[in-house]
Design a protein around this motif. Structure first.
Motif, PDB file in Angstrom:
ATOM      1  N   UNK A   1       0.823  -1.205   0.000  1.00  0.00           N
ATOM      2  CA  UNK A   1       0.000   0.000   0.000  1.00  0.00           C
ATOM      3  C   UNK A   1       0.867   1.271   0.000  1.00  0.00           C
ATOM      4  N   UNK A   2       1.937   1.236   0.771  1.00  0.00           N
ATOM      5  CA  UNK A   2       2.723   2.443   0.961  1.00  0.00           C
ATOM      6  C   UNK A   2       3.824   2.634  -0.081  1.00  0.00           C
ATOM      7  N   UNK A   3       4.355   1.537  -0.604  1.00  0.00           N
ATOM      8  CA  UNK A   3       5.536   1.678  -1.452  1.00  0.00           C
ATOM      9  C   UNK A   3       5.356   1.128  -2.861  1.00  0.00           C
ATOM     10  N   UNK A   4       4.275   0.402  -3.108  1.00  0.00           N
ATOM     11  CA  UNK A   4       4.082  -0.169  -4.440  1.00  0.00           C
ATOM     12  C   UNK A   4       3.656   0.907  -5.432  1.00  0.00           C
ATOM     13  N   UNK A   5       4.069   0.735  -6.677  1.00  0.00           N
ATOM     14  CA  UNK A   5       3.694   1.683  -7.730  1.00  0.00           C
ATOM     15  C   UNK A   5       2.281   1.431  -8.227  1.00  0.00           C
ATOM     16  N   UNK A   6       1.835   0.154  -8.166  1.00  0.00           N
ATOM     17  CA  UNK A   6       0.496  -0.209  -8.625  1.00  0.00           C
ATOM     18  C   UNK A   6      -0.261  -0.898  -7.497  1.00  0.00           C
ATOM     19  N   UNK A   7      -1.596  -0.843  -7.595  1.00  0.00           N
ATOM     20  CA  UNK A   7      -2.428  -1.445  -6.559  1.00  0.00           C
ATOM     21  C   UNK A   7      -2.471  -2.957  -6.702  1.00  0.00           C
ATOM     22  N   UNK A   8      -2.844  -3.605  -5.606  1.00  0.00           N
ATOM     23  CA  UNK A   8      -3.069  -5.044  -5.569  1.00  0.00           C
ATOM     24  C   UNK A   8      -4.524  -5.283  -5.190  1.00  0.00           C
ATOM     25  N   UNK A   9      -5.018  -6.513  -5.333  1.00  0.00           N
ATOM     26  CA  UNK A   9      -6.407  -6.780  -4.908  1.00  0.00           C
ATOM     27  C   UNK A   9      -6.689  -6.369  -3.462  1.00  0.00           C
ATOM     28  N   UNK A  10      -5.724  -6.582  -2.581  1.00  0.00           N
ATOM     29  CA  UNK A  10      -5.920  -6.214  -1.173  1.00  0.00           C
ATOM     30  C   UNK A  10      -6.003  -4.711  -0.988  1.00  0.00           C
ATOM     31  N   UNK A  11      -5.098  -3.973  -1.626  1.00  0.00           N
ATOM     32  CA  UNK A  11      -5.126  -2.515  -1.481  1.00  0.00           C
ATOM     33  C   UNK A  11      -6.373  -1.921  -2.125  1.00  0.00           C
ATOM     34  N   UNK A  12      -6.840  -2.522  -3.214  1.00  0.00           N
ATOM     35  CA  UNK A  12      -8.074  -2.027  -3.844  1.00  0.00           C
ATOM     36  C   UNK A  12      -9.271  -2.269  -2.941  1.00  0.00           C
ATOM     37  N   UNK A  13      -9.296  -3.406  -2.263  1.00  0.00           N
ATOM     38  CA  UNK A  13     -10.405  -3.702  -1.352  1.00  0.00           C
ATOM     39  C   UNK A  13     -10.430  -2.736  -0.179  1.00  0.00           C
ATOM     40  N   UNK A  14      -9.267  -2.492   0.421  1.00  0.00           N
ATOM     41  CA  UNK A  14      -9.186  -1.555   1.540  1.00  0.00           C
ATOM     42  C   UNK A  14      -9.590  -0.147   1.098  1.00  0.00           C
ATOM     43  N   UNK A  15      -9.128   0.256  -0.074  1.00  0.00           N
ATOM     44  CA  UNK A  15      -9.481   1.580  -0.601  1.00  0.00           C
ATOM     45  C   UNK A  15     -10.986   1.685  -0.832  1.00  0.00           C
ATOM     46  N   UNK A  16     -11.587   0.619  -1.372  1.00  0.00           N
ATOM     47  CA  UNK A  16     -13.024   0.618  -1.628  1.00  0.00           C
ATOM     48  C   UNK A  16     -13.814   0.727  -0.330  1.00  0.00           C
ATOM     49  N   UNK A  17     -13.380   0.011   0.711  1.00  0.00           N
ATOM     50  CA  UNK A  17     -14.069   0.070   2.006  1.00  0.00           C
ATOM     51  C   UNK A  17     -13.975   1.473   2.596  1.00  0.00           C
ATOM     52  N   UNK A  18     -12.807   2.091   2.509  1.00  0.00           N
ATOM     53  CA  UNK A  18     -12.638   3.461   3.009  1.00  0.00           C
ATOM     54  C   UNK A  18     -13.567   4.424   2.276  1.00  0.00           C
ATOM     55  N   UNK A  19     -13.663   4.273   0.965  1.00  0.00           N
ATOM     56  CA  UNK A  19     -14.533   5.141   0.179  1.00  0.00           C
ATOM     57  C   UNK A  19     -16.006   4.894   0.492  1.00  0.00           C
ATOM     58  N   UNK A  20     -16.369   3.637   0.683  1.00  0.00           N
ATOM     59  CA  UNK A  20     -17.765   3.308   0.998  1.00  0.00           C
ATOM     60  C   UNK A  20     -18.189   3.980   2.305  1.00  0.00           C
ATOM     61  N   UNK A  21     -17.343   3.875   3.330  1.00  0.00           N
ATOM     62  CA  UNK A  21     -17.686   4.449   4.630  1.00  0.00           C
ATOM     63  C   UNK A  21     -17.860   5.966   4.543  1.00  0.00           C
ATOM     64  N   UNK A  22     -16.894   6.641   3.924  1.00  0.00           N
ATOM     65  CA  UNK A  22     -16.948   8.101   3.856  1.00  0.00           C
ATOM     66  C   UNK A  22     -18.052   8.569   2.914  1.00  0.00           C
ATOM     67  N   UNK A  23     -18.179   7.907   1.752  1.00  0.00           N
ATOM     68  CA  UNK A  23     -19.187   8.324   0.769  1.00  0.00           C
ATOM     69  C   UNK A  23     -20.605   8.109   1.279  1.00  0.00           C
ATOM     70  N   UNK A  24     -20.816   7.056   2.044  1.00  0.00           N
ATOM     71  CA  UNK A  24     -22.151   6.817   2.606  1.00  0.00           C
ATOM     72  C   UNK A  24     -22.542   7.933   3.553  1.00  0.00           C
ATOM     73  N   UNK A  25     -21.623   8.305   4.439  1.00  0.00           N
ATOM     74  CA  UNK A  25     -21.894   9.405   5.371  1.00  0.00           C
ATOM     75  C   UNK A  25     -22.041  10.717   4.612  1.00  0.00           C
ATOM     76  N   UNK A  26     -21.123  10.973   3.668  1.00  0.00           N
ATOM     77  CA  UNK A  26     -21.167  12.215   2.906  1.00  0.00           C
ATOM     78  C   UNK A  26     -22.422  12.343   2.069  1.00  0.00           C
ATOM     79  N   UNK A  27     -22.826  11.245   1.432  1.00  0.00           N
ATOM     80  CA  UNK A  27     -24.048  11.268   0.634  1.00  0.00           C
ATOM     81  C   UNK A  27     -25.254  11.555   1.498  1.00  0.00           C
ATOM     82  N   UNK A  28     -25.310  10.925   2.666  1.00  0.00           N
ATOM     83  CA  UNK A  28     -26.459  11.090   3.560  1.00  0.00           C
ATOM     84  C   UNK A  28     -26.599  12.534   4.029  1.00  0.00           C
TER      85      UNK A  28
END
Length: 329
Positions: free
Chosen positions: A10-37
């Motif tokens: 996550x911190x040093x890779x140039x490209x994302x991995x399935x794990x980093x994409x999943x974590x990023x998606x969860x972070x966006x879901x949490x914030x976007x849900x609150x922000x949308x509401x």
């Protein structure tokens, strides 16, 4: 994958991995849900439940409309793109990029210019501000801002001008063409101008707030209420201005400072929705009219304290606080 290797990816890779994409998606879901509401509640309550909307509230409503598009748009496209296998359709990606990154996003700084202008005229030119015009200046300003947002959506739709969400980089990447290069340079110049203008207006508002002079033609109670209301609106405008400045810097300068995957995700994709979520809570907490309208819409009673007594406040935009005659406590 161990915790160490995950954070290294996550911190040093140039490209994302399935794990980093999943974590990023969860972070966006949490914030976007609150922000949308919060932003949808502000938009609907301001539009439908405040009967006497003044110019400031109209601009707040317009701003929450843009923030809602950004937060809901992220839930609708970037989040599924991070969780799905393979890459999304090119044209769908291009259209969503224009809708979220240009139309929805541009409403934020445009609204901030309108908010600052509204407060400047209110505190420095109150006679002009309160004068009734054949064509409402606030409506004209919102109409022009909306046309600019629509233009920014349409002008970069042609092939070669797209900003696409790239799951490998966890963010929006412009196509490498002369069109996007011109767009980036133009965007940078415009945002520097918007930042300078809103900062200048905020300084003027702060000076006026500090150098407040009483009006002998109104009572002390009316003066105190008016000053308190103006102070809250000025504080709201200044805080929103700061958030827009941070968002603009993240989108233009901060994002390119370090070639770090996690840093770029935080300063671009995550920042875009996080700051709009924070802005929604700022508007809700500072603006008493919107606060009361949102609470009324979701069935929460608003209490007003006068001395040691609490009253149920009525939703009103008149010159003083409205309340029922029978106290709760």
């Amino acid at each position: 994958m161990s915790n160490t290797s995950f954070w290294d990816a996550f911190l040093y890779s140039e490209f994302s991995t399935p794990s980093t994409r999943t974590v990023s998606a969860v972070m966006l879901i949490l914030v976007c849900t609150v922000g949308s509401t919060i932003n949808v509640l502000i938009f609907i309550s301001t539009l439908l439940r405040i009967p006497k909307r003044d110019g400031f509230l109209k601009i707040c409503c317009f701003n929450s409309f843009g923030s809602s598009i950004v937060c809901i748009g992220y839930l609708a496209f970037p989040v599924p793109s991070l969780l799905m296998d393979g890459y999304p359709n090119h044209w769908l990606n291009a259209i969503m990029g224009q809708l979220i990154g240009w139309f929805g996003w541009s409403i934020g700084p445009l609204s901030q210019i309108l908010l600052a202008s509204n407060r400047i005229t209110a505190v420095y030119f109150p006679i002009w501000h309160m004068k009734k015009y054949r064509f409402n200046p606030t409506n004209i300003g919102i109409g022009v801002a909306l046309l600019i947002a629509v233009f920014s959506f349409a002008v970069l739709l042609p092939e070669g001008c797209h900003y696409l969400f790239n799951r490998d980089y966890l963010g929006w990447i412009g196509e490498v063409t002369p069109c996007t290069k011109v767009a980036q340079e133009t965007f940078f110049i415009i945002m520097v101008g918007v930042t300078a203008a809103t900062t200048f207006c905020s300084v003027l508002l702060f000076i006026k707030l500090v150098m407040h002079s009483p009006d002998s033609h109104v009572s002390n109670a009316q003066l105190a209420y008016r000053h308190k209301k103006n102070r809250r609106l000025i504080i709201q405008a200044i805080v929103q201005s700061i958030l827009i400045i941070v968002d603009s810097l993240n989108s233009t300068i901060t994002y390119n400072m370090f070639p770090n995957l996690f840093f770029q995700f935080i300063t671009l994709s995550f920042s875009m929705v996080f700051l709009r979520t924070v802005e929604g809570f700022v508007v809700f907490s500072i603006n008493t009219s919107i606060n009361a309208a949102v609470k009324k819409m979701i069935g929460i009673k608003t209490l007003v304290q006068i001395g040691k007594t609490f009253f149920v406040a009525k939703n009103s935009n008149s010159t003083g606080p409205q309340r029922r005659s029978i106290p709760i406590i």
